[in-house]
Structure formats: structure tokens, C-alpha cells
Design an enzyme around this catalytic site. Structure first.
Site, PDB file in Angstrom:
ATOM      1  N   LYS A   1      -0.569   5.238  -5.691  1.00  0.00           N
ATOM      2  CA  LYS A   1      -1.629   4.904  -6.661  1.00  0.00           C
ATOM      3  C   LYS A   1      -2.469   6.125  -7.019  1.00  0.00           C
ATOM      4  O   LYS A   1      -2.833   6.322  -8.171  1.00  0.00           O
ATOM      5  CB  LYS A   1      -2.549   3.809  -6.074  1.00  0.00           C
ATOM      6  CG  LYS A   1      -1.837   2.503  -5.790  1.00  0.00           C
ATOM      7  CD  LYS A   1      -2.735   1.508  -5.086  1.00  0.00           C
ATOM      8  CE  LYS A   1      -3.106   1.886  -3.672  1.00  0.00           C
ATOM      9  NZ  LYS A   1      -2.002   1.892  -2.697  1.00  0.00           N
TER      10      LYS A   1
ATOM     11  N   ASN B   1     -10.284   2.678   4.397  1.00  0.00           N
ATOM     12  CA  ASN B   1      -8.959   2.352   4.935  1.00  0.00           C
ATOM     13  C   ASN B   1      -7.890   2.932   4.002  1.00  0.00           C
ATOM     14  O   ASN B   1      -6.764   3.163   4.403  1.00  0.00           O
ATOM     15  CB  ASN B   1      -8.772   0.830   5.095  1.00  0.00           C
ATOM     16  CG  ASN B   1      -9.219   0.024   3.888  1.00  0.00           C
ATOM     17  OD1 ASN B   1      -9.842   0.545   2.971  1.00  0.00           O
ATOM     18  ND2 ASN B   1      -8.919  -1.267   3.905  1.00  0.00           N
ATOM     19  N   ALA B   2      -8.267   3.179   2.752  1.00  0.00           N
ATOM     20  CA  ALA B   2      -7.347   3.766   1.768  1.00  0.00           C
ATOM     21  C   ALA B   2      -7.151   5.256   2.036  1.00  0.00           C
ATOM     22  O   ALA B   2      -8.037   5.922   2.556  1.00  0.00           O
ATOM     23  CB  ALA B   2      -7.899   3.567   0.361  1.00  0.00           C
ATOM     24  N   GLY B   3      -5.978   5.748   1.656  1.00  0.00           N
ATOM     25  CA  GLY B   3      -5.715   7.183   1.667  1.00  0.00           C
ATOM     26  C   GLY B   3      -4.896   7.462   0.424  1.00  0.00           C
ATOM     27  O   GLY B   3      -3.740   7.069   0.355  1.00  0.00           O
ATOM     28  N   HIS B   4      -5.510   8.069  -0.569  1.00  0.00           N
ATOM     29  CA  HIS B   4      -4.837   8.315  -1.852  1.00  0.00           C
ATOM     30  C   HIS B   4      -4.613   9.817  -1.994  1.00  0.00           C
ATOM     31  O   HIS B   4      -5.554  10.599  -2.000  1.00  0.00           O
ATOM     32  CB  HIS B   4      -5.683   7.758  -3.007  1.00  0.00           C
ATOM     33  CG  HIS B   4      -5.846   6.266  -2.953  1.00  0.00           C
ATOM     34  ND1 HIS B   4      -6.614   5.553  -3.826  1.00  0.00           N
ATOM     35  CD2 HIS B   4      -5.291   5.337  -2.114  1.00  0.00           C
ATOM     36  CE1 HIS B   4      -6.550   4.265  -3.526  1.00  0.00           C
ATOM     37  NE2 HIS B   4      -5.766   4.111  -2.483  1.00  0.00           N
ATOM     38  N   THR B   5      -3.341  10.182  -2.108  1.00  0.00           N
ATOM     39  CA  THR B   5      -2.971  11.596  -2.083  1.00  0.00           C
ATOM     40  C   THR B   5      -2.749  12.131  -3.491  1.00  0.00           C
ATOM     41  O   THR B   5      -2.021  11.527  -4.279  1.00  0.00           O
ATOM     42  CB  THR B   5      -1.657  11.766  -1.277  1.00  0.00           C
ATOM     43  OG1 THR B   5      -1.787  11.039  -0.059  1.00  0.00           O
ATOM     44  CG2 THR B   5      -1.368  13.227  -0.993  1.00  0.00           C
TER      45      THR B   5
ATOM     46  N   GLY C   1       0.820  -1.211   0.000  1.00  0.00           N
ATOM     47  CA  GLY C   1       0.000   0.000   0.000  1.00  0.00           C
ATOM     48  C   GLY C   1       0.852   1.258   0.000  1.00  0.00           C
ATOM     49  O   GLY C   1       2.078   1.216   0.172  1.00  0.00           O
ATOM     50  N   ASP C   2       0.183   2.393  -0.253  1.00  0.00           N
ATOM     51  CA  ASP C   2       0.821   3.711  -0.233  1.00  0.00           C
ATOM     52  C   ASP C   2       1.963   3.837  -1.238  1.00  0.00           C
ATOM     53  O   ASP C   2       2.941   4.543  -1.006  1.00  0.00           O
ATOM     54  CB  ASP C   2       1.323   4.064   1.191  1.00  0.00           C
ATOM     55  CG  ASP C   2       0.211   3.973   2.209  1.00  0.00           C
ATOM     56  OD1 ASP C   2      -0.933   4.319   1.865  1.00  0.00           O
ATOM     57  OD2 ASP C   2       0.477   3.539   3.347  1.00  0.00           O
TER      58      ASP C   2
ATOM     59  N   GLN D   1      -5.033  -0.319  -1.276  1.00  0.00           N
ATOM     60  CA  GLN D   1      -4.085  -1.175  -0.535  1.00  0.00           C
ATOM     61  C   GLN D   1      -3.011  -1.697  -1.506  1.00  0.00           C
ATOM     62  O   GLN D   1      -2.710  -1.019  -2.475  1.00  0.00           O
ATOM     63  CB  GLN D   1      -4.810  -2.336   0.167  1.00  0.00           C
ATOM     64  CG  GLN D   1      -5.653  -1.899   1.371  1.00  0.00           C
ATOM     65  CD  GLN D   1      -7.001  -1.314   0.991  1.00  0.00           C
ATOM     66  OE1 GLN D   1      -7.779  -1.919   0.283  1.00  0.00           O
ATOM     67  NE2 GLN D   1      -7.291  -0.125   1.461  1.00  0.00           N
TER      68      GLN D   1
HETATM   69  P1  GDP Z   1      -1.523   5.598  -2.326  1.00  0.00           P
HETATM   70  O1  GDP Z   1      -2.274   5.147  -1.127  1.00  0.00           O
HETATM   71  O2  GDP Z   1      -0.902   4.467  -3.066  1.00  0.00           O
HETATM   72  O3  GDP Z   1      -2.328   6.491  -3.227  1.00  0.00           O
HETATM   73  O4  GDP Z   1      -0.301   6.474  -1.773  1.00  0.00           O
HETATM   74  P2  GDP Z   1      -0.377   7.593  -0.596  1.00  0.00           P
HETATM   75  O5  GDP Z   1      -1.032   8.791  -1.122  1.00  0.00           O
HETATM   76  O6  GDP Z   1      -0.919   7.006   0.652  1.00  0.00           O
HETATM   77  O7  GDP Z   1       1.162   7.812  -0.325  1.00  0.00           O
HETATM   78  C1  GDP Z   1       2.030   8.234  -1.317  1.00  0.00           C
HETATM   79  C2  GDP Z   1       2.655   9.580  -0.870  1.00  0.00           C
HETATM   80  O8  GDP Z   1       3.761   9.856  -1.671  1.00  0.00           O
HETATM   81  C3  GDP Z   1       1.718  10.756  -1.037  1.00  0.00           C
HETATM   82  O9  GDP Z   1       1.995  11.701  -0.032  1.00  0.00           O
HETATM   83  C4  GDP Z   1       2.097  11.313  -2.402  1.00  0.00           C
HETATM   84  O10 GDP Z   1       1.833  12.696  -2.529  1.00  0.00           O
HETATM   85  C5  GDP Z   1       3.574  11.057  -2.406  1.00  0.00           C
HETATM   86  N1  GDP Z   1       4.191  10.813  -3.721  1.00  0.00           N
HETATM   87  C6  GDP Z   1       3.683  10.144  -4.785  1.00  0.00           C
HETATM   88  N2  GDP Z   1       4.614  10.038  -5.758  1.00  0.00           N
HETATM   89  C7  GDP Z   1       5.722  10.648  -5.284  1.00  0.00           C
HETATM   90  C8  GDP Z   1       7.045  10.848  -5.810  1.00  0.00           C
HETATM   91  O11 GDP Z   1       7.387  10.417  -6.903  1.00  0.00           O
HETATM   92  N3  GDP Z   1       7.937  11.503  -5.004  1.00  0.00           N
HETATM   93  C9  GDP Z   1       7.607  11.972  -3.767  1.00  0.00           C
HETATM   94  N4  GDP Z   1       8.543  12.604  -3.069  1.00  0.00           N
HETATM   95  N5  GDP Z   1       6.383  11.813  -3.246  1.00  0.00           N
HETATM   96  C10 GDP Z   1       5.463  11.136  -3.993  1.00  0.00           C
HETATM   97  P1  IMO Z   2      -3.863   2.629   0.447  1.00  0.00           P
HETATM   98  O1  IMO Z   2      -4.979   2.391  -0.551  1.00  0.00           O
HETATM   99  C1  IMO Z   2      -1.397   0.946   3.658  1.00  0.00           C
HETATM  100  C2  IMO Z   2      -3.326  -1.937   6.348  1.00  0.00           C
HETATM  101  C3  IMO Z   2      -3.534  -1.497   7.790  1.00  0.00           C
HETATM  102  C4  IMO Z   2      -3.419  -2.836   8.498  1.00  0.00           C
HETATM  103  C5  IMO Z   2      -4.083  -3.799   7.515  1.00  0.00           C
HETATM  104  C6  IMO Z   2      -5.532  -4.115   7.845  1.00  0.00           C
HETATM  105  O2  IMO Z   2      -3.748   4.026   0.921  1.00  0.00           O
HETATM  106  O3  IMO Z   2      -2.590   2.048  -0.074  1.00  0.00           O
HETATM  107  P2  IMO Z   2      -7.792  -2.742   7.599  1.00  0.00           P
HETATM  108  O4  IMO Z   2      -8.235  -1.463   8.232  1.00  0.00           O
HETATM  109  O5  IMO Z   2      -7.797  -2.722   6.111  1.00  0.00           O
HETATM  110  O6  IMO Z   2      -8.533  -3.926   8.142  1.00  0.00           O
HETATM  111  O7  IMO Z   2      -6.269  -2.930   8.088  1.00  0.00           O
HETATM  112  O8  IMO Z   2      -4.015  -3.169   6.236  1.00  0.00           O
HETATM  113  N1  IMO Z   2      -3.888  -1.010   5.327  1.00  0.00           N
HETATM  114  C7  IMO Z   2      -3.151  -0.191   4.570  1.00  0.00           C
HETATM  115  N2  IMO Z   2      -1.826   0.060   4.578  1.00  0.00           N
HETATM  116  N3  IMO Z   2      -2.194   1.560   2.755  1.00  0.00           N
HETATM  117  C8  IMO Z   2      -3.517   1.292   2.713  1.00  0.00           C
HETATM  118  O9  IMO Z   2      -4.325   1.770   1.749  1.00  0.00           O
HETATM  119  C9  IMO Z   2      -4.062   0.428   3.684  1.00  0.00           C
HETATM  120  N4  IMO Z   2      -5.312  -0.028   3.945  1.00  0.00           N
HETATM  121  C10 IMO Z   2      -5.189  -0.922   4.943  1.00  0.00           C
HETATM  122  O10 IMO Z   2      -2.537  -0.594   8.202  1.00  0.00           O
HETATM  123  O11 IMO Z   2      -2.071  -3.217   8.595  1.00  0.00           O
HETATM  124 MG    MG Z   3      -2.345   5.461   0.930  1.00  0.00          MG
END
Ligand code: GDP
Ligand code: IMO
Ligand code: MG
Length: 424
Positions: A16, A38-42, A12-13, A224
Site C-alpha cells: 500500500k 501496527n502498520a509498516g508502509h515501505t 496486510g503488507d 492492514q
Molecule cells: P504495506 O504495509 O502494504 O505498505 O506493505 P509493506 O511495505 O509492509 O510490504 C511490502 C514490501 O514489498 C515492501 O518492502 C516494499 O518495498 C516491497 N514492494 C512493494 N511493491 C513491490 C514489487 O512490486 N516488487 C517487489 N519485489 N517488492 C515490492
Molecule cells: P500494514 O498496514 C500485516 C496483524 C498482526 C496481528 C494482528 C493484530 O503494514 O499492512 P494488532 O497489533 O493490530 O492488534 O495485531 O494484525 N497486523 C498486520 N499484519 N500488516 C499490517 O499492517 C498489520 N497490522 C497488524 O500481525 O496478526
Molecule cells: Mg506493512
């Protein structure tokens, strides 16, 4: 562009949200197919940051249709909060372009409470869930007692199902020493939300079919990551849905032949939030450096993410499970200034060198990573727009990943901004 699935290849993170926002330019519709808030997409656009938990990351592009598929579990309160936050920013989040599948399951207050009560009661083996009620909602779906989005159009049905669900749930709350819930309290919560949500509830599979028949590209947004998949992840330290690309069809309501390509989003190093094995984890100054430089704090719970070197073994398994046609390699800029970089190419497990993760529960916690070391680079790459502009050592790092995985890095991300992207 054909229909493309964008999914996370690690835990995850991976970035995406950024990649979906970017690829939305070439699509007409975007569908989330699993997971919930549970997702956090930035997204970072024009220097402004927006975090989406439920609404597809294509929403910032006017005119594109955004859908929440049947495979998603939806908290109506969170959905409406996100709609309001977007409207305040003058982003159109009206039912004409934002749709919820009739068959998506609804996260109820008793799911959230149960998620938190169970985690709190565990002495050892806490999963570290997000506490959003994801697991308990999927449990009710599988037990065939869940409440679906279309039920919200008939509150007498919601009342009946809630009453039945609470018989069991209240027994569990008593077990965990938590306050019981009444049908009236739950109905008082859901009634105003149901009235507002009703226009969003639509026939998502029919809309996807219309798009595909008209050759309008659809983007499938995963949440995730592959190693949090309920079947293929590091069970039990996983989420409660299938996160792999194959679920894009079942979770949105289209046939698998409508999925033409898969973009696996790969962070240039590895992170994980919550508990569970992590072979390449760094508990040293380099790990701290990655947390700080990569701003590795959860977009949903704010927790510090665990960081480590890139792990090709888990990515090899991801490739096997997802069939990527391309990689989006993100956060390459975070590695700038590290004197050398390690890539884990194999594990030693019970005296043998292995190329894929061992399959038994907990076995991943007993492997020793085998590393190769590459030289780092010190030049700032966050403004690069062409691959050739990257320092030689940086190019070598990317090419080595492509070689090890046998998949081209068709997108290379060098910063959070939409424009900080190299498309090859
Ligand atoms: P997701 O859950 O897969 O959408 O990812 P998140 O948003 O939870 O976490 C990715 C983090 O990295 C966010 O704060 C984005 O703004 C940041 N990000 C994405 N691509 C890049 C990159 O190429 N470089 C840097 N420094 N940050 C990035
Ligand atoms: P994005 O879409 C990272 C992790 C939680 C925990 C496990 C189970 O932003 O990539 P849950 O609440 O789903 O039952 O928790 O999954 N988890 C993530 N880790 N990015 C996520 O989403 C996640 N969604 C759930 O931290 O370990
Ligand atoms: Mg995320």
C-alpha cells in the site's frame, strides 16, 4: 484524479505504501483513516528505503498535505520519532502540512503494556499482535474512556482521564503479574510530548472539506488488510479497526459520496503475519522461496511472514466488501522463475464447493483450496514499463486474475522502486 481510497485486499503488507506514494503525485492531500503504528508502509525512492508507521505515505512529495484522521490511534512518541527521522532527511514534516485530527485517540503506555501482558498470558490462541497497544486503545475508545488528541491541549483533562483509566488498568496489571503504573509516571511521559504535538492538532474534516470544495483530489490511505478487519476479517485473528474502504469516510470525517474510487492493493501471492487461518499457505520450499525472493519480513516487528499462493476466494470477498474500481497488483516480479503458479479459485467446505469464505468463526481453517495451475515465466520483468513487455505467461497470469475478479489491474508493480510500475 478524483478522491481515491487505497486499501489492502489480503492480510496486510500488500504494498500500500508504494502505491500511495505513487498516486500522491496526482493528489493534493493524503489521509490515514484507521489503524496506528501496527502498520509498516515501505517506500523505495531513488534506491533509498523509508518505512512509515503512522505518517501518511505521501509525505515525501513536497507541498502535499498529510493528515492523520480521527479513526487512527496515535502513539505520540512514535509520531514525533517519525517527524524527527523525516526532518533529518530534510523532508518537511511541519504542522503546516502535517495534521492530526482532534478526535484521533491516543495510545498511552498502559495500552502498550496491556497488549503485551495479555498476549504473554495466553497459552493458546495468541493473536500475535504487534504489541503496539492498538487493541487496548480502541477498547478505551469504544468504552468511552479514551484520551483524544485534542485533550492533549488541556493536561488537567488528561490527568483526570488517566487517573480514571488506571484504576481499571492497574487491576488488570495485578491480574497479569505486571508492575502497576502511576498517574505521575504517565503524566511525566505525556507532558513533553503534548507540548510538541500541540501545533499538529487541527480540524482535519474541515481541511478535507476545503479540498473537496476546491476539486483538489484527496487520497485515503488504508492500513492492514481486508481480512484483518475487525468485523469482516478472520476474527479473532484480526486487528481492532475496520480496514475496509467504507471506513475511509467515517475514519477521516467526510461523507461517503466523497469517495469516488477504490484501488485494492493485491499482492501477486498471499502473505500473513501473526496467527490465524490461511488456506493457501505453503509450508514447503516454494513458501521459503517466496519469503526469500519477496523479502517477506515484517516492516514493523521483523517477523517472518507466512507465504502462500494467490487466493481468489478471499479476494472475491474483498471485492464484495470494498467495491474496487481498480486493482494495483504488486510484487509480480517475485514470481519470476517459478516453473508453475497456482491460483486458488474456490474452496471445498463440508463436501461442497464454495466461491466465498464460509462465515463462521474458524471455518476458514477447515476449507480445502481448489487450484488451477498456470505456466510460469523465467524472464526478468523488474525493468518492464509497459504491459506488452511482460512475457506472455506473465500477461496470462495477470489477465486471469482480472477475469476472476472482474476488475482491471490498472497498476502492475514489478519491483519496490517508485519507477518499477506499469500504469495501464
Ligand atoms: P504495506 O504495509 O502494504 O505498505 O506493505 P509493506 O511495505 O509492509 O510490504 C511490502 C514490501 O514489498 C515492501 O518492502 C516494499 O518495498 C516491497 N514492494 C512493494 N511493491 C513491490 C514489487 O512490486 N516488487 C517487489 N519485489 N517488492 C515490492
Ligand atoms: P500494514 O498496514 C500485516 C496483524 C498482526 C496481528 C494482528 C493484530 O503494514 O499492512 P494488532 O497489533 O493490530 O492488534 O495485531 O494484525 N497486523 C498486520 N499484519 N500488516 C499490517 O499492517 C498489520 N497490522 C497488524 O500481525 O496478526
Ligand atoms: Mg506493512
Amino acid at each position: 484524479m478524483s478522491n481515491t481510497v487505497v486499501m489492502g485486499a489480503q492480510w496486510g503488507d500488500e504494498g500500500k505504501g508504494k502505491i500511495v506514494d505513487l498516486l500522491t503525485e496526482r493528489a493534493d492531500a493524503i489521509v490515514r483513516f484507521q489503524g496506528g503504528n501496527n502498520a509498516g508502509h515501505t517506500l523505495v525512492v531513488g534506491g533509498k528505503k523509508l518505512i512509515l508507521h503512522l505518517i501518511p505515505s505521501g509525505i515525501l512529495h513536497p507541498g502535499k498535505v498529510c493528515m492523520i484522521g480521527n479513526g487512527v490511534v496515535l502513539d505520540p512518541e512514535v509520531f514525533l520519532r517519525e517527524v524527527d527521522a523525516l526532518s533529518e532527511k530534510n523532508v518537511d514534516a511541519a504542522p503546516e502540512r502535517l495534521k492530526i485530527a482532534c478526535r484521533a485517540h491516543i495510545i498511552m503506555p498502559y495500552h502498550r503494556s496491556l497488549d503485551m501482558a495479555r498476549e504473554a498470558a495466553k497459552e493458546a490462541g495468541k493473536i500475535g499482535t504487534t504489541g503496539r497497544g492498538i487493541g487496548p486503545c480502541y477498547e478505551d475508545k469504544m468504552s468511552r474512556i479514551g484520551i483524544r488528541a485534542s485533550d492533549l491541549l488541556d493536561l488537567s483533562l488528561v490527568r483526570e482521564k488517566t487517573a480514571a483509566a488506571l484504576v481499571e488498568k492497574n487491576a488488570l496489571f495485578r491480574l497479569y503479574g505486571q508492575p502497576e503504573m502511576s498517574v505521575e509516571a504517565v503524566m511525566a511521559w505525556i507532558e513533553p510530548l503534548a507540548a510538541r504535538i500541540a501545533p499538529y492538532i487541527q480540524d482535519v474534516p474541515a481541511i478535507i472539506e476545503q479540498c473537496t470544495k476546491a476539486d483538489k483530489p484527496v487520497l485515503f490511505e488504508g492500513a492492514q488488510g481486508t481480512h484483518l478487519d475487525i468485523d469482516h476479517g478472520t476474527y479473532p485473528f484480526v486487528t481492532s479497526s475496520n480496514t475496509v474502504s467504507g471506513n475511509a469516510a467515517a475514519g477521516s470525517g467526510c461523507a461517503p459520496d466523497k469517495l469516488h474510487g477504490v484501488v485494492a492493493v493485491v499482492k501477486a501471492y498471499t502473505t500473513r503475519v501473526g496467527a490465524g487461518p490461511f488456506p493457501t499457505e505453503l509450508s514447503d520450499a516454494t513458501g521459503d522461496y517466496l519469503v526469500e525472493k519477496g523479502a517477506e519480513f515484517g516492516a514493523t516487528t521483523g517477523r517472518r511472514r507466512r507465504c502462500g499462493w494467490l487466493d481468489i476466494v478471499i479476494l472475491r470477498e474483498s471485492a464484495r466488501l470494498n467495491g474496487p474500481t481498480g486493482i494495483a497488483l504488486t510484487k509480480l516480479d517475485v514470481l519470476t522463475s517459478l516453473p508453475e503458479l497456482k491460483i486458488c479459485t474456490a474452496y471445498v467446505f463440508e463436501g461442497r464447493t464454495i466461491q466465498y469464505p464460509p462465515q463462521g468463526q474458524g471455518a476458514l481453517g477447515r476449507v480445502t483450496p481448489v487450484y488451477e495451475t498456470l505456466p510460469g515465466w523465467s524472464e526478468d520483468i523488474s525493468g518492464a514499463v509497459r504491459f506488452e513487455e511482460l512475457p506472455a505467461n506473465c500477461q496470462t497470469y495477470v489477465r486471469r486474475i482480472e477475469e476472476l475478479l472482474g476488475t482491471p489491474a490498472s497498476i502492475v508493480s514489478v519491483g519496490p522502486g517508485r519507477e518499477q510500475t506499469i500504469i495501464r
